[in-house]
Enzyme design. Structure first.
Site: not given
Length: 684
Positions: A44, A372, A402, A432, A465, A560, A588
């Site tokens: 992270n 993703r 990203r 997204h 997730y 979160r 998530h």
């Protein structure tokens, strides 16, 4: 705006990562899982420097005077970040040195120094070095004839200080620790390991014959890894992103990591060559690059890991005959189905939905967004299969997701090769939202089947997730998704949807309207707002929540990560409570609840891809969908109620901006409770 109304975005993120780190200290958690949280913390932090710190440095260097919502300049934020990161990395080093490494050694998993090995083992390790490591190494001298070498992003290196005996002059060299070799080298004694860089340092004489080795000091550089493309100027976005990916490795250095034993002159040389300041240096009291601890987590010691929770398959997706493919379309026609990952299987729901659509002769069209993807993506392979069978397949791939850009580019090319219609989104926006649409020819005519999710179509992250997936054949949603896909792949700009709430067109205004709809009136009391999300940072949404609190509206937030809102402040937010849940799974899913719904007294529950951040509301294509069927509403109500009652995984944000754990109470682990419910739902 005033500074005392908002928590700084970057410092809030550091608070989140500190909560991740503190999970490594929970004694009831198995040892290797505690070690895993140290690895996650470091990963992270790497991304934080690659993107957020890099951006702030660019602003500071450009003299940007704009302040954050809490009133801090880029330079002021960087100073606070530097102090916070140093504190957290020192805490991580102490946790490993004083708690985890000793406990692991007692359990039979040990990292030892090369110098502490007995003569026989050292000789064996020298053989390992000679045969498997030495041929791979490349010593790079630094002197007037050898310029300082390029240090690649996040690579581990040795800064070697030498003495030339003949000239009696000090020399400097760099040795890159090969990333393709194992970081932990087995000594041949059970699960005992030597660090690769320690073994290299012990054998540097082979690399620099005739030189006196004065010292070898590990160091690591983090670089700006954000991708910047101008959509308006890039005629071919795919090529533009590929070009930026090649440039990424040459991004500006933003952090130098060294150990506390590194001499000042070596640090001075490195900072000078890398064009860094002393404030850009992070000191560690142990090994560097702790993301490599994932390798130790893979040691086959089930007794030191979490008990496996096997995902279940919901009853509608279970075939009565093991040899027959379940008719998922019949199940979805019968009723909407809400799947809760990873408690409910991703493979037997989402992946199977796409796989069934690929081979079903009645399916004419499949449309999906891919934000993703995983390296070996069953979903992408199913889409290729569908195209090869002659179905019309359209995929919107977000090339600028990203750190997943390369995987997405690879799949984009493979999909295009088989005739899939591949688009790359709307100019100036990231796509997204996570949606899929299947069009099927049936006796009554064409029918549309929809999947709307909070999570990515990624098989790897789906196991880690926590997410929600809605399957529905609702004609209104089918129509909405058709409009959405047409706007994503064509020139249409549909802003009117019957069920979907879509960003950037209407989501922000709709959320504001729904918050204000909870205000008390002559006919009803103040309402209730719940938001379960990853991040809350948008200043306007926060201001609206403050106003709702002052009006008497109760607000529960399950956040979160980043939370820039201050709860419990008298006269501003005393009716707002903020909690954060961190456990074995990464929370998530996004869920939004408004007790009065449209202000008509009918509760509204929404789920989808959007967080309450400016980027989600203004610069991304997002979608929220209402959950309508009573049985599914009951499931979401139970999810939120369970998480609000959690007092094992939860942290609570206090009015002074600090997070408090150990809440006491009924000792409820929300993730365990939800897994048990999933098992019961699958059996019933």
């Amino acid at each position: 705006m005033t500074a005392d109304r908002f928590i700084n975005r970057e410092l809030s993120w550091l608070d989140f990562n500190e909560r991740v780190l503190l999970l490594s200290q929970q004694e009831k958690t198995p040892l290797l899982e505690r070690l895993k949280f140290c690895a996650i913390f470091s990963g992270n932090l790497d991304e934080f420097f690659e993107v957020r710190v890099a951006a702030l440095k660019g602003q500071a260097d450009a003299g940007v005077g704009t302040t954050s919502a809490d009133g801090k300049t880029p330079a002021e934020q960087l100073e606070l970040i530097g102090a916070g990161v140093q504190r957290l990395t020192q805490a991580q080093s102490a946790i490993l040195r004083d708690e985890l490494f000793p406990a692991l050694a007692a359990a039979g998993i040990e990292i030892v120094r090369f110098s502490d090995l007995d003569d026989e083992t050292r000789q064996a390790m020298k053989g390992v070095f000679d045969e498997g490591i030495f041929p791979v190494l490349t010593p790079l001298a630094v002197d007037p004839g050898h310029p300082f070498p390029y240090i690649s992003n996040k690579s581990l290196n040795l800064a070697v200080s030498l003495m030339d005996p003949s000239a009696r002059e000090r020399r400097f060299a760099r040795v890159k620790v090969p990333p393709l070799l194992p970081r932990f080298i087995s000594t041949g004694h059970g699960h005992q390991f030597v660090l690769l860089e320690d073994l290299i340092a012990a054998e540097l004489g082979a690399l620099f014959p005739g030189m006196e080795i004065l010292g070898a000091y590990p160091f690591r550089v983090t670089r700006n890894a954000d991708i910047s493309t101008s959509d308006s100027e890039a005629e071919d976005l795919l090529s533009a992103v590929e070009t930026e990916l090649r440039r990424r490795r040459f991004g500006r250095a933003v952090r130098l990591e060294v150990t506390s034993e590194t001499p000042p002159d070596v640090i001075a040389l490195l900072t000078d060559e890398l064009e860094l300041d002393n404030g850009d240096v992070t000191f560690s009291h142990g090994m560097l690059d702790l993301t490599s601890l994932w390798a130790l987590h893979r040691v086959p010691r089930a007794d030191l890991k979490d008990t496996i929770w096997h995902p279940v398959t919901q009853e509608p997706f279970v075939s009565a005959d093991d040899d027959e493919r379940v008719d998922m379309f019949a199940a979805i026609r019968e009723r909407d189905i809400l799947v809760h990952h990873p408690f409910d299987s991703f493979a037997t729901s989402v992946e199977q939905f796409v796989a069934n659509a690929a081979v079903d002769p009645s399916v004419l069209t499949i449309k999906m967004t891919l934000y993703r993807t995983s390296g070996d993506s069953p979903i992408a392979r199913a889409l290729i299969d569908a195209a090869e069978r002659g179905k019309q397949v359209a995929v919107l791939i977000e090339l600028q997701a990203r750190f997943d850009e390369q995987a997405n580019i690879t799949w984009a090319r493979k999909l295009e090769e088989v005739g899939v219609h591949v688009a790359y989104g709307v100019l100036g926006l990231k796509t997204h939202t996570k949606v899929a649409l299947v069009v099927r020819a049936e006796e009554q005519g064409l029918r549309r089947y929809c999947h709307i999710s909070t999570g990515n179509y990624n098989s790897s992250t789906a196991r880690l997730y926590e997410d929600l997936s809605l399957f529905t054949a609702d004609p209104a949603l089918g129509s909405d998704l058709t409009k959405l896909f047409n706007s994503l792949t064509g020139f249409g700009r549909t802003e009117q949807f019957e069920r979907l709430i879509v960003a950037p067109h209407s989501l922000r205004d709709r959320i504001v309207e729904l918050i204000r709809g909870e205000y008390p009136t002559d006919e009803r009391q103040a309402g209730y707002v719940v938001m379960k999300l990853n991040s809350l940072a948008d200043a306007r949404i926060i201001s609206e929540l403050y106003a709702a609190s002052r009006a008497g509206v109760k607000v529960d937030l399950l956040v979160r990560g980043i939370c820039c809102l201050l709860p419990g402040v008298e006269g501003m937010s005393e009716n707002i409570r903020v909690r954060s849940i961190l456990g074995r799974y990464l929370e998530h899913s996004r869920v939004y609840h408004f007790a009065n719904g449209n202000g008509l007294g009918r509760p509204l529950w929404l789920t989808g891809s959007a967080d309450m951040m400016s980027r989600n509301l203004d610069r991304r294509v997002e979608a929220l969908v209402p959950i309508i069927q009573p049985a599914l509403v009951a499931e979401v109500v139970h999810l939120i109620d369970t998480q609000l009652r959690d007092d094992i995984l939860s942290w609570e944000l206090e009015a002074d901006g600090h997070w408090r754990a150990d809440l006491g109470g009924d000792r409820i682990d929300a993730q365990f409770e939800l897994y048990e419910r999933a098992k019961g739902r699958a059996i019933s």
